[in-house]
Design a protein around this motif. Structure first.
Motif, PDB file in Angstrom:
ATOM      1  N   GLY A 170     -26.441 -62.021  22.792  1.00  0.00           N
ATOM      2  CA  GLY A 170     -27.860 -61.902  22.471  1.00  0.00           C
ATOM      3  C   GLY A 170     -28.618 -63.195  22.732  1.00  0.00           C
ATOM      4  N   CYS A 209     -35.284 -62.383  28.233  1.00  0.00           N
ATOM      5  CA  CYS A 209     -36.247 -61.949  27.219  1.00  0.00           C
ATOM      6  C   CYS A 209     -37.607 -62.587  27.445  1.00  0.00           C
ATOM      7  CB  CYS A 209     -35.717 -62.294  25.827  1.00  0.00           C
ATOM      8  SG  CYS A 209     -36.889 -61.950  24.493  1.00  0.00           S
ATOM      9  N   CYS A 240     -40.877 -60.383  28.429  1.00  0.00           N
ATOM     10  CA  CYS A 240     -41.786 -60.120  27.305  1.00  0.00           C
ATOM     11  C   CYS A 240     -43.074 -60.933  27.336  1.00  0.00           C
ATOM     12  CB  CYS A 240     -41.064 -60.383  25.988  1.00  0.00           C
ATOM     13  SG  CYS A 240     -39.584 -59.381  25.758  1.00  0.00           S
ATOM     14  N   ARG A 243     -37.817 -55.661  18.023  1.00  0.00           N
ATOM     15  CA  ARG A 243     -36.661 -55.736  18.917  1.00  0.00           C
ATOM     16  C   ARG A 243     -35.355 -55.639  18.125  1.00  0.00           C
ATOM     17  NH1 ARG A 243     -37.380 -57.515  24.083  1.00  0.00           N
ATOM     18  NH2 ARG A 243     -35.319 -58.487  24.147  1.00  0.00           N
ATOM     19  N   THR A 286     -34.717 -52.115  16.854  1.00  0.00           N
ATOM     20  CA  THR A 286     -34.353 -51.192  17.931  1.00  0.00           C
ATOM     21  C   THR A 286     -32.946 -51.451  18.429  1.00  0.00           C
ATOM     22  OG1 THR A 286     -36.659 -50.975  18.612  1.00  0.00           O
ATOM     23  CG2 THR A 286     -34.992 -50.361  20.228  1.00  0.00           C
ATOM     24  N   TYR A 287     -32.556 -52.705  18.547  1.00  0.00           N
ATOM     25  CA  TYR A 287     -31.186 -53.007  18.977  1.00  0.00           C
ATOM     26  C   TYR A 287     -30.166 -52.450  17.974  1.00  0.00           C
ATOM     27  CZ  TYR A 287     -32.834 -56.157  22.650  1.00  0.00           C
ATOM     28  OH  TYR A 287     -33.433 -56.689  23.770  1.00  0.00           O
ATOM     29  N   GLY A 329     -42.397 -54.878  20.821  1.00  0.00           N
ATOM     30  CA  GLY A 329     -41.041 -55.387  20.650  1.00  0.00           C
ATOM     31  C   GLY A 329     -40.011 -54.271  20.649  1.00  0.00           C
ATOM     32  N   SER A 330     -40.316 -53.187  19.934  1.00  0.00           N
ATOM     33  CA  SER A 330     -39.394 -52.053  19.883  1.00  0.00           C
ATOM     34  C   SER A 330     -39.182 -51.458  21.266  1.00  0.00           C
ATOM     35  CB  SER A 330     -39.940 -50.977  18.931  1.00  0.00           C
ATOM     36  OG  SER A 330     -40.070 -51.480  17.619  1.00  0.00           O
ATOM     37  N   ALA A 348     -37.246 -53.670  23.838  1.00  0.00           N
ATOM     38  CA  ALA A 348     -35.800 -53.707  23.607  1.00  0.00           C
ATOM     39  C   ALA A 348     -35.074 -52.666  24.450  1.00  0.00           C
ATOM     40  CB  ALA A 348     -35.497 -53.478  22.128  1.00  0.00           C
ATOM     41  N   LEU A 390     -27.960 -55.693  27.742  1.00  0.00           N
ATOM     42  CA  LEU A 390     -28.096 -54.488  26.918  1.00  0.00           C
ATOM     43  C   LEU A 390     -27.016 -53.475  27.283  1.00  0.00           C
ATOM     44  CD1 LEU A 390     -29.582 -52.797  24.834  1.00  0.00           C
ATOM     45  CD2 LEU A 390     -31.155 -52.054  26.634  1.00  0.00           C
ATOM     46  N   GLY A 450     -29.492 -58.507  18.319  1.00  0.00           N
ATOM     47  CA  GLY A 450     -30.937 -58.701  18.165  1.00  0.00           C
ATOM     48  C   GLY A 450     -31.284 -60.034  17.535  1.00  0.00           C
ATOM     49  N   ALA A 485     -30.957 -62.551  20.202  1.00  0.00           N
ATOM     50  CA  ALA A 485     -32.055 -62.458  21.164  1.00  0.00           C
ATOM     51  C   ALA A 485     -33.364 -62.982  20.590  1.00  0.00           C
ATOM     52  CB  ALA A 485     -32.233 -61.007  21.614  1.00  0.00           C
TER      53      ALA A 485
END
Length: 218
Positions: free
Chosen positions: A23, A31, A35, A64, A67-68, A130-131, A134, A141, A165, A168
Motif C-alpha cells: 500500500g 496514488c 488522484c 479510499r 473501499t479497499y 476517494g471511494s 480506490a 490493487l 489502504g 496508501a
C-alpha cells in the motif's frame, strides 16, 4: 488494465506488514499521479482554507481506506471474480460518476453561495472521489485482491484491504492538495474578478474528467 495473475508473494507467506508495504508503495507513486487531478482541481475551485483542504483530503483518504477494506472482504468471499469485474472497466464508471458529482457541486455552490446545506455537505464529494478512485485498475490493487482471494476468507480479505489502504494513505497528497488550496485562495485575494472563473473552470475540468472516465467504459 488489471492483470488477474499478478501476485507478489505466495499466499501462505503473506503478512500484514508486506501488504502495508504494498500500500505504501502505491501511495507514494501511482496514488498521487492518479488522484491529484481530481482533488487538486476540487480544492482549487473552492479556494479552500488550509483547514478545509486537510479535512477534505482526510475524507478523501478515508473513502479510499473504506473501499479497499470492502474490496478485500469481497475478494476474500468471491475470489478473483472481483478482479475480472474491475478489469472490465466498471471502476472507471464509478470514478466518472464521482467526478461529475464534484463538478456539479462546484457549479451549484457558485450559484448558491449562501446555502448552508451546500457548505455543510461539501465533504461528500471528496469522500466519494476517494471511494471511487480506490477502484482504479492498477497492478498493486490486482495484487491485493489476488492475495485476498487466495486467503479465502472475508475477515482476512478485509484486514488485507484495511492495512493496504492505511499504507496508501501515506501519500504526498497530504502536502500537495493544501498547496493547491493556498494557490486558489491567493489568486482570488489578488484578483477578485478571477473568483467566478476559477470556480467555473475547476467545475468544468471535473466534469470533463468524469465524462472521459465514463466514455472509457462504453
Amino acid at each position: 488494465m488489471i492483470e488477474p495473475g499478478i501476485v507478489p508473494l505466495a499466499a501462505e507467506s503473506v503478512t500484514l506488514s508486506s501488504v502495508l508495504l504494498l500500500g505504501i508503495s502505491m501511495g507514494l507513486t501511482a496514488c498521487t499521479v492518479t488522484c491529484l487531478p481530481f482533488m487538486g482541481t476540487w480544492v482549487l475551485g473552492r479556494a479552500s482554507s488550509r483547514g478545509e483542504a486537510l479535512r477534505h483530503t482526510a475524507l478523501f483518504l478515508a473513502g479510499r481506506i473504506c473501499t479497499y477494506a470492502l474490496l478485500g472482504a469481497v475478494a476474500g468471499s468471491l475470489g478473483r471474480w472481483l478482479v475480472a469485474w474491475l478489469s472490465a472497466g466498471w471502476g472507471n464508471g464509478a470514478i466518472g460518476g464521482a467526478s461529475l458529482l464534484a463538478g456539479l457541486w462546484l457549479l451549484r455552490g457558485r450559484r448558491h453561495q449562501p446555502c448552508a446545506a451546500l457548505r455543510q455537505g461539501a465533504g461528500l464529494p471528496p469522500y466519494l472521489l476517494g471511494s471511487a478512485l480506490a477502484l482504479t485498475p492498477c497492478a498493486p490493487l490486482a495484487s491485493l485482491l489476488s492475495l485476498a482471494a487466495l486467503g479465502g476468507g472475508v475477515l482476512q480479505g478485509a484486514s488485507f484491504g484495511l492495512v493496504f489502504g492505511l499504507g496508501a494513505a501515506l501519500t504526498p497528497l497530504l502536502v500537495v492538495v493544501p498547496a493547491f488550496a493556498w494557490l486558489g485562495r491567493s489568486l482570488r485575494q489578488e484578483r477578485q474578478w478571477l473568483s467566478r472563473w476559477l470556480t467555473l473552470g475547476a467545475a468544468l475540468v471535473l466534469v470533463a474528467l468524469g465524462m472521459r472516465r465514463l466514455l472509457s467504459v462504453f
